[in-house]
Design a protein around this motif. Structure first.
Motif, PDB file in Angstrom:
ATOM      1  N   THR A  57      13.724   3.759   2.900  1.00 28.55           N
ATOM      2  CA  THR A  57      12.133   3.598   3.277  1.00 28.55           C
ATOM      3  C   THR A  57      12.007   3.261   4.605  1.00 28.55           C
ATOM      4  OG1 THR A  57      12.236   2.697   1.081  1.00 28.55           O
ATOM      5  CG2 THR A  57      10.344   2.014   2.537  1.00 28.55           C
ATOM      6  N   LYS A  84       8.935  11.302   7.802  1.00 23.07           N
ATOM      7  CA  LYS A  84       9.571  12.305   6.727  1.00 23.07           C
ATOM      8  C   LYS A  84      10.443  13.219   7.806  1.00 23.07           C
ATOM      9  CE  LYS A  84       6.284  14.401   4.505  1.00 23.07           C
ATOM     10  NZ  LYS A  84       4.652  15.015   4.220  1.00 23.07           N
ATOM     11  N   TYR A 131      13.222   9.892   5.910  1.00 21.94           N
ATOM     12  CA  TYR A 131      12.894   9.100   5.100  1.00 21.94           C
ATOM     13  C   TYR A 131      12.261   9.493   3.796  1.00 21.94           C
ATOM     14  CZ  TYR A 131      14.072   5.724   9.039  1.00 21.94           C
ATOM     15  OH  TYR A 131      14.674   5.102   9.888  1.00 21.94           O
ATOM     16  N   SER A 132      12.606   8.915   2.660  1.00 24.53           N
ATOM     17  CA  SER A 132      11.903   9.539   1.315  1.00 24.53           C
ATOM     18  C   SER A 132      10.796   8.574   0.900  1.00 24.53           C
ATOM     19  CB  SER A 132      13.082   9.406   0.319  1.00 24.53           C
ATOM     20  OG  SER A 132      13.492   8.290   0.157  1.00 24.53           O
ATOM     21  N   LYS A 133      10.557   7.294   1.389  1.00 22.74           N
ATOM     22  CA  LYS A 133       9.462   6.571   1.084  1.00 22.74           C
ATOM     23  C   LYS A 133       8.967   5.935   2.240  1.00 22.74           C
ATOM     24  CE  LYS A 133      11.222   4.866  -3.259  1.00 22.74           C
ATOM     25  NZ  LYS A 133      11.815   4.091  -4.292  1.00 22.74           N
ATOM     26  N   ASN A 144       1.851  10.976  -0.069  1.00 23.86           N
ATOM     27  CA  ASN A 144       2.950  10.410   0.855  1.00 23.86           C
ATOM     28  C   ASN A 144       3.316   9.004   0.976  1.00 23.86           C
ATOM     29  OD1 ASN A 144       3.591  13.347   1.441  1.00 23.86           O
ATOM     30  ND2 ASN A 144       1.856  13.266   2.813  1.00 23.86           N
ATOM     31  N   SER A 180       3.914   5.121  -0.343  1.00 25.09           N
ATOM     32  CA  SER A 180       4.664   4.234  -1.607  1.00 25.09           C
ATOM     33  C   SER A 180       4.001   2.986  -1.494  1.00 25.09           C
ATOM     34  CB  SER A 180       6.117   4.417  -1.474  1.00 25.09           C
ATOM     35  OG  SER A 180       6.628   5.661  -1.529  1.00 25.09           O
ATOM     36  N   LYS A 236      -1.151   1.513  -5.438  1.00 26.72           N
ATOM     37  CA  LYS A 236       0.235   1.284  -4.657  1.00 26.72           C
ATOM     38  C   LYS A 236       0.404  -0.043  -4.556  1.00 26.72           C
ATOM     39  CE  LYS A 236       0.673   6.031  -4.525  1.00 26.72           C
ATOM     40  NZ  LYS A 236       1.998   6.479  -5.226  1.00 26.72           N
ATOM     41  N   PHE A 248      11.254  -2.066  -2.498  1.00 28.01           N
ATOM     42  CA  PHE A 248      11.849  -0.828  -2.215  1.00 28.01           C
ATOM     43  C   PHE A 248      13.199  -1.024  -1.752  1.00 28.01           C
ATOM     44  CE2 PHE A 248       7.457  -1.374  -1.243  1.00 28.01           C
ATOM     45  CZ  PHE A 248       7.007  -0.399  -1.805  1.00 28.01           C
TER      46      PHE A 248
END
Length: 290
Positions: free
Chosen positions: A26, A109, A113-115, A139, A141, A225, A290
């Motif tokens: 994250t 990104k 990083y995925s989140k 995009n 979270s 969110k 997270f």
């Protein structure tokens, strides 16, 4: 911490500061406020270091409104030629901020990083909210809002605002949109006519109407969110009291079941002497989700 130099889609070279986290983890992407920059922000370095120690990435990305007046290198996308452009908070066009927010989200990104948690301080919140209104939340979270202001509403309460908007409108109509206003922003900073005029009610950045508190609160009410909001007890962006402002925001956050608000006592807009406390609350919120 490492420095990043990246170009926006409209060719501006901006500086970012990256505190590295775990790969495929994250990252908190931070949008700073009016007249701000990495050197003079009192709490962002502490937040970046503390989050990085816990395995989270953190990017403080300059936007074109950094500092009062700045000179930014611009690369022409067609010719590849370089030039300079004078911007800063004095001259920036609010609508162009979407390029800056987009740049640092895309950079996160690219770094793996995925989140992404989209964070902001002060005027940076309006830029993030504008980005969301145009690009959506695909995009994103989660959201961290530090001292989010209703800039249009608050300026509308100033006694001198009518005269200021009249001055700005007159200058624009006479072909002098970049002319510096006679009045200074916050009685300190110079501001161009076109930039100040965008702060009016009904203008492009009138998207967070906490002063008026209408039933239809706009795009904020559609955010589904997790949201964290921090307010400083003695902040000049407070509409009523910190507690009442948080109650209103929780009510307007209709689309999320995860809203947390915190009041940091004994400090003002820049959280001086309360940087560690602010960082601790942010870290705790991030770790729990997270």
């Amino acid at each position: 911490m490492e420095l990043l130099h990246r170009y926006t889609k409209d060719g501006l070279n901006l500086l970012g500061c990256h505190w590295r986290g775990k790969e495929n983890g994250t990252c908190i992407v931070f949008t700073h406020g009016m007249f701000d920059n990495i050197i003079e922000n009192n709490f962002v370095e502490i937040c970046g270091e503390n989050l990085s120690k816990k395995g989270y990435g953190f990017i403080f990305g300059h936007n074109r409104g950094y500092g009062v007046i700045n000179s930014i290198i611009v690369k022409d996308r067609e010719t590849g030629r370089y030039s300079g452009k004078i911007i800063g908070s004095t001259y920036e066009k609010f609508g162009e901020s979407i390029y800056d927010v987009d740049l640092w989200i895309e950079t996160a990104k690219e770094l793996g990083y995925s989140k992404i948690i989209l964070a902001s301080h002060s005027f940076g919140w309006l830029k993030n909210l504008y980005y969301i209104s145009k690009k959506g939340l695909e995009n994103i979270s989660g959201l961290i809002m530090i001292s989010p202001p209703d800039t249009a509403g608050l300026i509308g309460r100033w006694e001198e605002s009518k005269a200021m908007f009249l001055e700005a409108k007159t200058n624009i109509e006479e072909g002098h949109s970049k002319k510096i206003m006679e009045y200074k922003m916050l009685d300190i900073f110079p501001i161009s006519s076109r930039t100040f005029y965008s702060y009016r009610k009904g203008g492009i950045l009138d998207i967070f109407p906490l002063v008026e508190s209408p039933e239809n609160f706009g795009i904020f009410s559609k955010i589904d969110k997790p949201i964290f909001v921090a307010l400083a007890e003695k902040d000049n962006i407070i509409v009523e009291t910190p507690e009442k402002d948080l109650e209103k925001l929780k009510k307007y956050a209709k689309s999320t079941e995860d809203f947390q608000g915190e009041v940091i006592l004994g400090t003002t807009h820049r959280y001086i002497r309360k940087e560690e406390e602010l960082s601790e609350k942010i870290c705790k919120w991030v770790e729990e989700r997270f």
